[in-house]
Structures are given as C-alpha cells and as structure tokens.
Design a protein around this motif. Sequence first.
Motif, PDB file in Angstrom:
ATOM      1  N   THR A  35       9.654  -4.286   7.123  1.00 43.16           N
ATOM      2  CA  THR A  35      10.591  -2.552   6.665  1.00 43.16           C
ATOM      3  C   THR A  35      10.113  -1.618   6.900  1.00 43.16           C
ATOM      4  N   TYR A  36       9.135  -1.732   6.447  1.00 39.45           N
ATOM      5  CA  TYR A  36       8.186   0.265   6.839  1.00 39.45           C
ATOM      6  C   TYR A  36       6.455  -0.935   6.778  1.00 39.45           C
ATOM      7  N   ILE A  43       1.601  -1.129  -0.085  1.00 44.62           N
ATOM      8  CA  ILE A  43      -0.162   0.130   0.179  1.00 44.62           C
ATOM      9  C   ILE A  43       0.801   1.246   0.107  1.00 44.62           C
ATOM     10  N   CYS A  44       2.196   0.853   0.715  1.00 47.02           N
ATOM     11  CA  CYS A  44       2.783   2.136   1.056  1.00 47.02           C
ATOM     12  C   CYS A  44       3.292   2.882  -0.339  1.00 47.02           C
ATOM     13  N   ILE A  49       3.190   8.497   5.460  1.00 54.03           N
ATOM     14  CA  ILE A  49       2.680  10.403   5.752  1.00 54.03           C
ATOM     15  C   ILE A  49       4.048  10.656   6.452  1.00 54.03           C
ATOM     16  N   GLU A  50       4.854  10.592   6.941  1.00 53.32           N
ATOM     17  CA  GLU A  50       6.413  11.324   7.503  1.00 53.32           C
ATOM     18  C   GLU A  50       7.251  12.239   6.613  1.00 53.32           C
ATOM     19  N   ASN A  51       6.675  11.562   4.955  1.00 55.53           N
ATOM     20  CA  ASN A  51       7.088  12.114   3.486  1.00 55.53           C
ATOM     21  C   ASN A  51       6.644  12.167   3.318  1.00 55.53           C
ATOM     22  N   TRP A 100      -7.167   2.018   9.005  1.00 57.07           N
ATOM     23  CA  TRP A 100      -6.612   3.348   9.007  1.00 57.07           C
ATOM     24  C   TRP A 100      -5.662   3.039  10.312  1.00 57.07           C
ATOM     25  N   SER A 101      -6.398   2.774  11.547  1.00 55.19           N
ATOM     26  CA  SER A 101      -5.322   2.392  12.780  1.00 55.19           C
ATOM     27  C   SER A 101      -4.651   1.043  12.911  1.00 55.19           C
ATOM     28  N   ILE A 102      -5.082   0.447  11.528  1.00 54.74           N
ATOM     29  CA  ILE A 102      -4.557  -0.800  11.609  1.00 54.74           C
ATOM     30  C   ILE A 102      -3.077  -0.726  10.935  1.00 54.74           C
ATOM     31  N   LEU A 103      -3.717   0.096   9.625  1.00 57.03           N
ATOM     32  CA  LEU A 103      -2.353   0.433   8.369  1.00 57.03           C
ATOM     33  C   LEU A 103      -0.657   1.221   9.566  1.00 57.03           C
TER      34      LEU A 103
END
Length: 345
Positions: free
Chosen positions: A116-117, A77-78, A123-125, A105-108
């Motif tokens: 590793t991600y 997803i990312c 979201i930080e990026n 959303w909370s699980i994601l």
Amino acid sequence: MSFSFFKPSRPKTPQELARAIKDSLMALDTKTVAEVKSLEKALEEVEKNFVTMRCMLSGDGEVEPNMDHVSQLIVEICKEDVLALLIHKLPILGWEARKDLVHCWSILLKPMVGSTYCCSQYIENHLELLDFLVVCYDNKDIALNCGNMLRECIKFPTFAKYILESPSFELFFKYVELPNFDVASDAFATFKDLLSKHETAVSEFLTAHYDEFFDQYEKLLTSANYVTRRQSLKLLSEFLLEPSNSLIMKRYILEVRYLKVMMTLLKDSSKNIRISAFHIFKIFVANPNKPREIKVILAKNNEKLVTLLHNLSAGKGAEDEQFEEEKELIIKEIERVSRLSNPEC
C-alpha cells in the motif's frame, strides 16, 4: 547445566529492524566529537543494523529475501520517518554503512506489488530530501554515494522534474567543474540523467527556463577544462536533437551568440571537440530559415570556416564517408550564403 546463551538471537522482525535503525541513527545526535569512543560504538550499531537491512532486502547470497518481510520493512521505514534519517545522517556514517545504504536504496524505491506504500511515495511528500542529496556534492566524502542515490531517484519523472525546477539544479553547473575529477564526473552523470531521462519534463523545463539555462550552459561549453567542454558539447548535441526538443533546437540555432560558440569550438586544440562542434554547427548552417545575422556571420567568415572544415576529418570507415559528405554539403552552403550575401569584409 544450561547452554542456552549459545543459541543465536532471534532474527528481528521488519518492525523491530526499522525501529532499531531509527534508534541507532538518532543516537548519533547525542554523541559529540569529544565522545569518540561512544560515537564509534553508535556508528558500529548503525552499521550492524544496515547489514541486517541489506540481508532482509536482498538476501544473503544463499537465501532469497522474503518478499513479505521486504514489503513490511519498507512500510515501517516510511511510517517511522527512517527514510529522512537515512539521508540526513549520511555525512556522519562510515564507509561500509554508506555502501550498504546505497545498495539498499534502489530496492527501497521500487514499488512493491501488493504494497500500500513505498519509499518513492514518501519522498513525494518530502521533496526537500532531494535538495539535500544534491547539495551533498559539496562534501567529497559522500558525493559519490549521494550521486548514486540521486540517479535512482531521477528514474522517477516526478523527482527529475522537481530537481530541474528547484534552485538546487543550478548547483550542477558548479559541481561538474569541481577540482575533484571523480566528484565532477559523477555530478555530470547525474546532470546528464536529469537532461535525458524524461523527455517531456526536460522539454517543459527548457521551454520555461530557456535563457537562464543556456546562459549557464554556454559557460560549460567555453570552460577552460577540456573534460567539461567535451562532455557538455556531446550532451548538448544529444538533447538538442531529441524530437521532443525540436522547438528548443530551432530557437537555439537562430542565435548568433551560440553560432559563435560553435565556431570557436571548431578551432579547439582537441579533434574530438572540433568534430562534436561540427555536428551542432552544421545545424546552424543547414537551417533553411537562417536569420540575416547568421548569414552575415557565415559570409564574413567564409574563408576561415571553409579552411577549418577542409582540415577536419572524422577518421576511417563508413562514419568518415558520411562525415565527409555532410562536410561538403555544409561547405557548399557556406559558399552559397557568401555569394548571395556578398557583405563588406
């Protein structure tokens, strides 16, 4: 004769599901309002994929989720930028799809052991996604969904700090007074989380933006809306009394304008507001280092303040006893200041 067409379809792999979600969300761009049927079909496809995503992330009630699949789906997803699409397409999603997305959303956002991600790193990026969620309060159809998603984000100190320092934070002073009660209440819940979840970030923000913040906050305290006055007053007392905000509190109680706000609220028609105002007002009075201007105001309004306080009672029980003790101490201090100041009335 073969009946193979009755066999259930093979479950999607995490990679296939992430791609299917992406494709179905992107397909919404190609549909126009004129193509009602094709848009409805595209939205149905999104909804179907979201149900599958929800089952993969949290199980179906009977079977627990496969954590390897959960981890792989989050990575995909990312990697496929699906997370940004999930947020940007919110305004056109159907009610069921939005509900499933909020559940997922909370699980994601949870960091996965051994992964590793995770989505919080994504979201930080792409911090601008947080601003998008904030401005969604302008859309009453999705405001509550976005509010839920925002509060999940605010659990992370980095995200709370970003929103506090973003220009979009100022919008909360408008959103908490929106005419739609449910949306205004939800916005206030998010506003409260921003000012209470992460002490260090809040203290740094209030220190750096003291004047702008309290100028805006004064408008909430003097709002014509009873709920706004009551909620903002209660929240103010909570974050002013946080040990991490002690320097902010000491600065606040030196200012005559804010003393006057509390004195006005002591006369409010609501008993709850009068009692909440007292708990902040007493800090101004009890301050051993009151500036001269504060002493003059207290002395000039001595009789009115004492009358107001004598008529104020908290209720019954142990809390009332403590309240009465505090009230008597504050009355004595006002009278002491008045005797020492002896100003011209």
